[in-house]
Design a protein around this motif. Structure first.
Motif, short mmCIF file in Angstrom:
data_model
loop_
_atom_site.label_atom_id
_atom_site.label_comp_id
_atom_site.label_asym_id
_atom_site.label_seq_id
_atom_site.Cartn_x
_atom_site.Cartn_y
_atom_site.Cartn_z
N TYR A 174 -6.47 5.88 -10.49
CA TYR A 174 -6.53 6.22 -9.08
C TYR A 174 -5.57 7.36 -8.79
O TYR A 174 -4.50 7.47 -9.39
CB TYR A 174 -6.20 5.00 -8.22
N SER A 207 -5.65 -4.16 -6.73
CA SER A 207 -7.07 -3.83 -6.57
C SER A 207 -7.51 -3.92 -5.12
O SER A 207 -8.24 -3.06 -4.63
CB SER A 207 -7.93 -4.76 -7.43
N GLN A 208 -7.07 -4.96 -4.43
CA GLN A 208 -7.42 -5.13 -3.02
C GLN A 208 -6.83 -4.01 -2.17
O GLN A 208 -7.52 -3.44 -1.31
CB GLN A 208 -6.92 -6.49 -2.51
N ARG A 217 0.83 -1.21 0.00
CA ARG A 217 0.00 0.00 0.00
C ARG A 217 0.87 1.25 0.00
O ARG A 217 0.57 2.23 -0.69
CB ARG A 217 -0.95 -0.01 1.19
N ARG A 235 -8.74 -0.86 -2.77
CA ARG A 235 -10.04 -0.90 -2.11
C ARG A 235 -9.90 -0.42 -0.67
O ARG A 235 -10.70 0.40 -0.19
CB ARG A 235 -10.63 -2.32 -2.14
N LEU A 236 -8.86 -0.87 0.03
CA LEU A 236 -8.63 -0.44 1.41
C LEU A 236 -8.27 1.04 1.48
O LEU A 236 -8.75 1.76 2.35
CB LEU A 236 -7.53 -1.29 2.04
N ARG A 254 -9.08 3.31 -0.69
CA ARG A 254 -10.28 4.07 -1.04
C ARG A 254 -11.23 4.14 0.15
O ARG A 254 -11.77 5.20 0.47
CB ARG A 254 -10.96 3.40 -2.25
N ALA A 255 -11.42 3.01 0.84
CA ALA A 255 -12.28 2.97 2.02
C ALA A 255 -11.75 3.89 3.12
O ALA A 255 -12.53 4.48 3.87
CB ALA A 255 -12.41 1.54 2.54
N GLU A 277 -8.90 8.05 -4.60
CA GLU A 277 -10.18 8.00 -5.32
C GLU A 277 -9.89 7.54 -6.74
O GLU A 277 -8.80 7.79 -7.27
CB GLU A 277 -10.85 9.37 -5.38
#
Length: 121
Positions: A100, A77-78, A47, A81-82, A84-85, A90
């Motif tokens: 992104y 992608s995973q 990340r 997703r984290l 983004r959450a 974004e």
């Protein structure tokens, strides 16, 4: 100003004025928790690599991020997703492609002064 909560007031302190200053510096527990969650998102090397890439280059698609970081598309992608959450990135749709970008400017500053500054040292 005396800021020691009543449940801790009976505890012995060495430098009481500094304890009050420390309590003021810590501030709201919710704010501290929010920052801890942000730092937890930075604690994963994958990340962090994604965030560094986005910070330096601007918007990138999943497949481009996978090549840049050496990660596989599903792992990117995973991780996104984290992120983004957590409100750090974004996605912007351009037809079938989603690029992104880093949107949390406080994290951008951390990357700039922390990680990128360390690289230059």
């Amino acid at each position: 100003m005396h800021l020691v909560p009543s449940d801790r007031a009976a505890h012995r302190t060495i430098d009481g004025h500094r304890v009050c200053d420390a309590i003021a510096a810590i501030g709201d527990a919710g704010h501290v928790r929010s920052w801890a969650e942000r730092f937890a998102l930075l604690a994963d090397p994958g990340r962090l690599a994604l965030l560094l890439a986005l910070h330096e280059t601007g918007p990138l698609a999943v497949s481009d991020l996978a090549v840049a970081t050496g990660m596989r598309d599903p792992a990117v992608s995973q991780a996104l997703r984290l992120l983004r959450a957590g409100g750090l990135v974004e996605g912007e749709r351009d037809g079938r492609i989603v690029r992104y970008r880093l949107v949390d400017m406080s994290i951008a500053e951390v990357l700039e002064h922390g990680v990128l500054g360390y690289r230059e040292a």
